[in-house]
Design an enzyme around this catalytic site. Structure first.
Site, PDB file in Angstrom:
ATOM      1  N   ASN A 246      25.006  41.055  40.566  1.00  0.00           N
ATOM      2  CA  ASN A 246      23.630  40.739  40.154  1.00  0.00           C
ATOM      3  C   ASN A 246      22.782  40.452  41.384  1.00  0.00           C
ATOM      4  O   ASN A 246      23.267  40.515  42.505  1.00  0.00           O
ATOM      5  CB  ASN A 246      23.629  39.562  39.167  1.00  0.00           C
ATOM      6  CG  ASN A 246      24.252  38.329  39.794  1.00  0.00           C
ATOM      7  OD1 ASN A 246      23.765  37.802  40.779  1.00  0.00           O
ATOM      8  ND2 ASN A 246      25.375  37.886  39.224  1.00  0.00           N
TER       9      ASN A 246
ATOM     10  N   ASP B  35      29.109  37.385  34.030  1.00  0.00           N
ATOM     11  CA  ASP B  35      29.716  36.994  32.742  1.00  0.00           C
ATOM     12  C   ASP B  35      30.885  37.906  32.376  1.00  0.00           C
ATOM     13  O   ASP B  35      31.763  37.510  31.625  1.00  0.00           O
ATOM     14  CB  ASP B  35      28.651  37.031  31.641  1.00  0.00           C
ATOM     15  CG  ASP B  35      27.650  35.891  31.828  1.00  0.00           C
ATOM     16  OD1 ASP B  35      28.079  34.809  32.288  1.00  0.00           O
ATOM     17  OD2 ASP B  35      26.450  36.087  31.554  1.00  0.00           O
TER      18      ASP B  35
ATOM     19  N   LYS C 202      39.420  55.912  42.765  1.00  0.00           N
ATOM     20  CA  LYS C 202      37.990  56.021  42.482  1.00  0.00           C
ATOM     21  C   LYS C 202      37.786  56.797  41.179  1.00  0.00           C
ATOM     22  O   LYS C 202      38.391  57.869  40.997  1.00  0.00           O
ATOM     23  CB  LYS C 202      37.293  56.721  43.651  1.00  0.00           C
ATOM     24  CG  LYS C 202      35.796  56.672  43.532  1.00  0.00           C
ATOM     25  CD  LYS C 202      35.099  57.244  44.747  1.00  0.00           C
ATOM     26  CE  LYS C 202      33.629  57.385  44.455  1.00  0.00           C
ATOM     27  NZ  LYS C 202      33.011  58.487  45.144  1.00  0.00           N
TER      28      LYS C 202
ATOM     29  N   PRO D   6      35.759  33.617  32.627  1.00  0.00           N
ATOM     30  CA  PRO D   6      35.699  32.222  32.164  1.00  0.00           C
ATOM     31  C   PRO D   6      34.362  31.604  32.548  1.00  0.00           C
ATOM     32  O   PRO D   6      33.791  31.958  33.586  1.00  0.00           O
ATOM     33  CB  PRO D   6      36.846  31.555  32.935  1.00  0.00           C
ATOM     34  CG  PRO D   6      37.102  32.424  34.100  1.00  0.00           C
ATOM     35  CD  PRO D   6      36.731  33.819  33.709  1.00  0.00           C
TER      36      PRO D   6
ATOM     37  N   PHE E  98      22.824  25.542  36.570  1.00  0.00           N
ATOM     38  CA  PHE E  98      21.573  26.277  36.668  1.00  0.00           C
ATOM     39  C   PHE E  98      21.461  27.212  35.473  1.00  0.00           C
ATOM     40  O   PHE E  98      22.473  27.624  34.901  1.00  0.00           O
ATOM     41  CB  PHE E  98      21.536  27.112  37.972  1.00  0.00           C
ATOM     42  CG  PHE E  98      20.976  26.345  39.131  1.00  0.00           C
ATOM     43  CD1 PHE E  98      21.673  25.277  39.668  1.00  0.00           C
ATOM     44  CD2 PHE E  98      19.750  26.676  39.682  1.00  0.00           C
ATOM     45  CE1 PHE E  98      21.166  24.544  40.718  1.00  0.00           C
ATOM     46  CE2 PHE E  98      19.223  25.963  40.743  1.00  0.00           C
ATOM     47  CZ  PHE E  98      19.922  24.888  41.268  1.00  0.00           C
TER      48      PHE E  98
ATOM     49  N   LYS F  70      27.487  23.024  27.722  1.00  0.00           N
ATOM     50  CA  LYS F  70      28.370  22.956  28.900  1.00  0.00           C
ATOM     51  C   LYS F  70      28.663  21.516  29.307  1.00  0.00           C
ATOM     52  O   LYS F  70      29.315  21.279  30.328  1.00  0.00           O
ATOM     53  CB  LYS F  70      27.755  23.741  30.062  1.00  0.00           C
ATOM     54  CG  LYS F  70      27.485  25.204  29.655  1.00  0.00           C
ATOM     55  CD  LYS F  70      27.149  26.087  30.822  1.00  0.00           C
ATOM     56  CE  LYS F  70      26.734  27.473  30.355  1.00  0.00           C
ATOM     57  NZ  LYS F  70      27.152  28.533  31.252  1.00  0.00           N
TER      58      LYS F  70
HETATM   59  O1  C5P Z   1      25.393  30.660  30.519  1.00  0.00           O
HETATM   60  P1  C5P Z   1      24.709  30.931  31.796  1.00  0.00           P
HETATM   61  O2  C5P Z   1      25.403  31.927  32.645  1.00  0.00           O
HETATM   62  O3  C5P Z   1      23.255  31.210  31.714  1.00  0.00           O
HETATM   63  O4  C5P Z   1      24.797  29.503  32.523  1.00  0.00           O
HETATM   64  C1  C5P Z   1      24.431  29.336  33.850  1.00  0.00           C
HETATM   65  C2  C5P Z   1      25.206  28.205  34.448  1.00  0.00           C
HETATM   66  O5  C5P Z   1      26.599  28.355  34.144  1.00  0.00           O
HETATM   67  C3  C5P Z   1      25.136  28.233  35.964  1.00  0.00           C
HETATM   68  O6  C5P Z   1      25.250  26.907  36.423  1.00  0.00           O
HETATM   69  C4  C5P Z   1      26.336  29.085  36.344  1.00  0.00           C
HETATM   70  O7  C5P Z   1      26.786  28.811  37.659  1.00  0.00           O
HETATM   71  C5  C5P Z   1      27.357  28.670  35.299  1.00  0.00           C
HETATM   72  N1  C5P Z   1      28.284  29.732  34.939  1.00  0.00           N
HETATM   73  C6  C5P Z   1      29.619  29.546  35.196  1.00  0.00           C
HETATM   74  N2  C5P Z   1      30.540  30.505  34.847  1.00  0.00           N
HETATM   75  C7  C5P Z   1      30.149  31.625  34.230  1.00  0.00           C
HETATM   76  C8  C5P Z   1      28.786  31.827  33.948  1.00  0.00           C
HETATM   77  C9  C5P Z   1      27.888  30.864  34.316  1.00  0.00           C
HETATM   78  O8  C5P Z   1      29.972  28.511  35.770  1.00  0.00           O
HETATM   79  N3  C5P Z   1      31.059  32.524  33.917  1.00  0.00           N
END
Ligand code: C5P
Length: 407
Positions: free
Chosen positions: A207, A276, A286, A302, A321, A339
């Site tokens: 990203n 995600d 490849k 996770p 964040f 969370k």
């Molecule tokens: O659910 P979302 O990705 O929007 O949440 C963002 C927050 O969750 C951020 O603090 C990010 O670092 C954390 N996060 C995480 N593991 C993931 C996805 C997001 O710790 N797989």
């Protein structure tokens, strides 16, 4: 955007080493950041670089003669916030260690009550000599900060320790001396940047995160006295000086690194934009465009923050964040609860001055009982405001704990 060095009055001492030419760049950098730099040169320094160079770069008169102006050695240090001496020669270190006052720079330092930062630069044998080491220990005993000289090729052609420290780490030390050390004793764990999820040896999913917000958090926490571990995905940023950096690539690697370091942390900040999803299966070869259906099978990564939220210590502060493109506050609040974080920092990824890969940000800080939208600020200023909020949350928690103990 204002820098933390803006309007700071710096007495900049320059001694007679070939590294004096680097001091010219430092004076220029400080002046560009809005600091008011007054240069004092030893007689030997003027042999390497002319006072005119420093006068032009600082926009102020340069001082070097003890006898030229009445009480310059008293007047100069009283109108200053910090003294930075770079390069500091073995001779200057010896003079300062013995409280000598036989030139304008050493007399000024003797008359000053503000923080002093010395940046030694010399031949490695001169540095290693017990006299110099003893004098440096004396300076540390006075409370002076010492920017450790680095190893490398020296002007004399030898390899060894004695090179002037890099500007970035000296700048951070200077900022630390000008900043209240209100995070001393905190063990801070920060994640930053994107993760990269490989599809095959050539391709990955990722990203647009640059890591700038997480790195700004690491710099400012260190500057305020915290011990900082930064777990970073792949970014194009210099590691913040004085911070323990753990480099990772994938979300699974980040999850493992976080679980190793989280136990000892008093504050955990998940600023990383963790992917995600990862590829359901990594292709060792490849992927040929002719060989497969153009469909990508994904597996969920996770959620590191949510995992921490479930397993955290009661005295730990957890900050997440949320990068949102709409419905910011509601989404932030939902994530705060889902969370089990203490604070969610929401930023708008669609704004041109906020979110990904810019130096500014505008965020909303969401806690269980408050919502606060900050102004558009530099990422470092935003980071400082996040630490202010974290300190307030820790204080409130302590008050609650004390009340429970008392009842
Ligand atoms: O659910 P979302 O990705 O929007 O949440 C963002 C927050 O969750 C951020 O603090 C990010 O670092 C954390 N996060 C995480 N593991 C993931 C996805 C997001 O710790 N797989």
């Amino acid at each position: 955007m204002p820098s933390s060095l803006r309007s700071k009055k710096i007495l900049f001492g320059v001694c007679g080493s070939i590294a004096a030419f680097k001091a010219a760049g430092w004076v220029s950098a400080l002046t560009k950041e809005g600091a008011e730099v007054t240069v004092v040169m030893t007689a030997a320094a003027t042999r390497f670089v002319t006072p005119l160079t420093f006068a032009a770069l600082s926009g102020r008169p340069v001082h070097s003669d003890m006898w030229e102006e009445g009480m310059a050695h008293i007047a100069l240090p009283t109108a200053t916030d910090a003294v930075l001496i770079a390069p500091t020669t073995a001779q200057a270190i010896a003079r300062l260690a013995h409280g000598m006052a036989d030139d304008l720079l050493s007399a000024s330092v003797l008359a000053c009550t503000v923080p002093v930062l010395v940046c030694p630069a010399m031949n490695s044998k001169m540095l290693a000599h017990p006299a110099t080491q003893k004098n440096l220990a004396t300076l540390r005993g006075f409370g002076y900060a010492v920017a450790e000289p680095e190893c490398g090729r020296l002007a004399c052609g030898e390899e060894g320790a004695g090179r002037l420290a890099e500007w970035d780490s000296v700048r951070e030390m200077l900022l630390g001396l000008l900043t209240a050390q209100d995070m001393t004793g905190q063990q801070v764990l920060i994640t930053a940047g994107p993760t990269r999820e490989p599809l095959d040896p050539a391709r990955f999913l990722s990203n647009r995160s640059s890591g700038k917000m997480g790195y700004a958090l690491a710099r400012t926490a260190k500057r305020r006295g915290a011990a900082v571990t930064l777990i970073s995905g792949p970014v194009a940023l210099e590691p913040p000086p004085g911070v323990t950096l753990v480099r990772v690539e994938t979300a699974l690697e980040m999850a493992e690194a976080v679980s190793k370091c989280a136990q000892t942390a008093s504050i955990v900040v998940k600023a990383a934009a963790v992917a995600d999803f990862r590829a359901a299966a990594f292709s060792a070869q490849k992927i040929k465009k002719t060989a497969v259906e153009p469909l990508l099978a994904l597996a969920a990564n996770p959620d590191i923050l949510a995992t921490l939220g479930r397993s955290r210590r009661a005295d730990q502060l957890l900050i997440g964040f949320a990068a949102e493109s709409g419905n910011h506050e509601a989404e932030g609040r939902r994530k705060l609860l889902a969370k089990k974080a203490d604070l969610i920092v929401v930023n708008d990824i669609l704004g041109s001055s906020t979110g990904f890969d810019v130096d500014t940000n505008q965020v909303t800080l969401i806690t269980l009982d408050s919502t606060e939208t900050l102004d558009l600020l530099s990422k470092e200023e935003t980071a400082d405001r996040i630490w202010d909020k974290a300190a307030a949350l820790l204080r409130a928690r302590q008050v609650k704990f004390n009340q429970q103990e008392a009842s």
